[in-house]
Design a protein around this motif. Sequence first.
Motif, PDB file in Angstrom:
ATOM      1  N   GLN A 123      -9.725  -1.977   2.681  1.00 34.28           N
ATOM      2  CA  GLN A 123      -9.406  -1.960   1.247  1.00 34.28           C
ATOM      3  C   GLN A 123      -9.206  -0.543   0.710  1.00 34.28           C
ATOM      4  O   GLN A 123      -8.829  -0.381  -0.448  1.00 34.28           O
ATOM      5  N   ILE A 182      -6.653  -1.939  -3.358  1.00 33.01           N
ATOM      6  CA  ILE A 182      -6.413  -3.379  -3.433  1.00 33.01           C
ATOM      7  C   ILE A 182      -7.371  -3.991  -4.447  1.00 33.01           C
ATOM      8  O   ILE A 182      -8.505  -3.539  -4.611  1.00 33.01           O
ATOM      9  N   GLY A 183      -6.881  -4.990  -5.172  1.00 32.75           N
ATOM     10  CA  GLY A 183      -7.749  -5.786  -6.026  1.00 32.75           C
ATOM     11  C   GLY A 183      -7.977  -5.219  -7.420  1.00 32.75           C
ATOM     12  O   GLY A 183      -7.321  -4.281  -7.864  1.00 32.75           O
ATOM     13  N   ALA A 184      -8.964  -5.816  -8.094  1.00 27.55           N
ATOM     14  CA  ALA A 184      -9.231  -5.481  -9.493  1.00 27.55           C
ATOM     15  C   ALA A 184      -9.694  -4.048  -9.692  1.00 27.55           C
ATOM     16  O   ALA A 184      -9.514  -3.473 -10.766  1.00 27.55           O
ATOM     17  N   THR A 235       1.811  -8.523  -7.450  1.00 29.19           N
ATOM     18  CA  THR A 235       1.276  -9.868  -7.243  1.00 29.19           C
ATOM     19  C   THR A 235      -0.016 -10.011  -8.035  1.00 29.19           C
ATOM     20  O   THR A 235      -0.457  -9.094  -8.716  1.00 29.19           O
ATOM     21  N   THR A 236      -0.614 -11.182  -7.970  1.00 27.20           N
ATOM     22  CA  THR A 236      -1.888 -11.389  -8.664  1.00 27.20           C
ATOM     23  C   THR A 236      -2.976 -10.503  -8.075  1.00 27.20           C
ATOM     24  O   THR A 236      -3.957 -10.198  -8.744  1.00 27.20           O
ATOM     25  N   LEU A 237      -2.813 -10.095  -6.824  1.00 27.75           N
ATOM     26  CA  LEU A 237      -3.753  -9.186  -6.181  1.00 27.75           C
ATOM     27  C   LEU A 237      -3.011  -7.876  -5.888  1.00 27.75           C
ATOM     28  O   LEU A 237      -2.300  -7.762  -4.896  1.00 27.75           O
TER      29      LEU A 237
END
Length: 455
Positions: free
Chosen positions: A100, A81-83, A135-137
Amino acid sequence: MSDFNLPEGWSVCTLADIGNIQTGNTPPKKQPDFYGDSFPIFKPGDLDAGSRVLHASEYLSEAGRAVSRFIPAGSTYVTCIGATIGKTGFVVVDGTCNQQINTITPEFGLSQKWIFYWICSPNMQTAIISNSSSTTLPILNKSKFSSLETIIPPLAEQQQIAQKLDELLAQVDTLKTRLDAIPNILKRFRQSVLAAAVSGRLTEEWRGENRLANWLETTLSECSDRIGDGLHGTPSYSKDGDFYFINGNNLSNGKIVIKDSTKKVNFEEYNKHKKDLNLNTLLVSINGTIGNLALYQGEPVILGKSACYINFKPLMNRNFAFILLSSFNFFEYAVREATGATIQNVPLKAIRNYRFCLPSLEEQTEIVRRVEQLFAYADQIEQRVKDAQARVNHLAQSILAKAFRGELTADWRAQNPELISGENSAAALLERIKAEREAVGKTKRKVKAGVAVKQ
């Protein structure tokens, strides 16, 4: 990946076919008794250690361990998840992780390190990102992670691949460590050049050959026409103004840096607060961040209170002054004279009273020439190091790609055909794993049935 030209004896499956997949969870923070002992709970930031993750940033108690998912040593942890999606670590201790992270624990004797390296490979990193939600994330849930297509070599070859990658990537890491150390070496080199420049050692022989006078002790006040600072307050801003309101944080590496956040003022406001700056002016940050420098080049600016300006007399070369105030001697002095506990401020009086030894203008010019020459040499090395670092980072990915095309073990396969074919092939290995899982499943169902009968 299905059209991948597989080496002999290799097969294609999913991650779920070769290991136990788990997603972590975080015990409730509202129950402090879950935290603070010795059972590690790993988070994405802890995976920076890569191939040997040993320590976590947070630990659980036995009570916290009881409500978390146990993940045995030798598991591969993958941020999903995430960057930092795709960040992978091989954890060598028993532990757990937060939500995560997805983990895979190899089963039935599969090579633990091979799975780690496979997930680090360009193919899998691309698959992780491309299969995440758009999505953005970005998120790759357990179901999608489990179904990622995977190549699998025969067991003996897995071990060979892992061994070769351990050796080759250790060499890459050694090279990277040496390259990473060079910027600090260059930083010390530049400081030593500055120290030699302002002490006279850099031009000692040259000075003797040219029979120049000894250096004279003086102060910045004696070498300048004016020393002051900027506006102690806030000007009236104008979005359409043509002049910038700058402070010490706009000074960097000899230049005035105009940022997107730098405010503007109109001509009337500029005229009200402008200082007498000229091409002999050196700007110094004296509040907050201390010691940033810029050579004023006629920029349309007014100064804030954290920017000090020094207008030098003709007896002092402004570029030599830049070298003088870039030295550790000046920085140490400024920090020592600074007032304020939270935000440090160097009084103008301290700037005016800074004492140093001044060479002749001729020698100042020679010092500037030598420092610029040595710094240009250091800059060239620094750029070469950056280029080399980029190549080394690419090298690691290139080695992983070759490993999972079968190129690193091509000779080994040719010499050991019996270890990659028949009952030793990956296809046969997958069948055994499937059979063992079914057997384990039947055993568990019998145990549950027995418990139900007793009740």
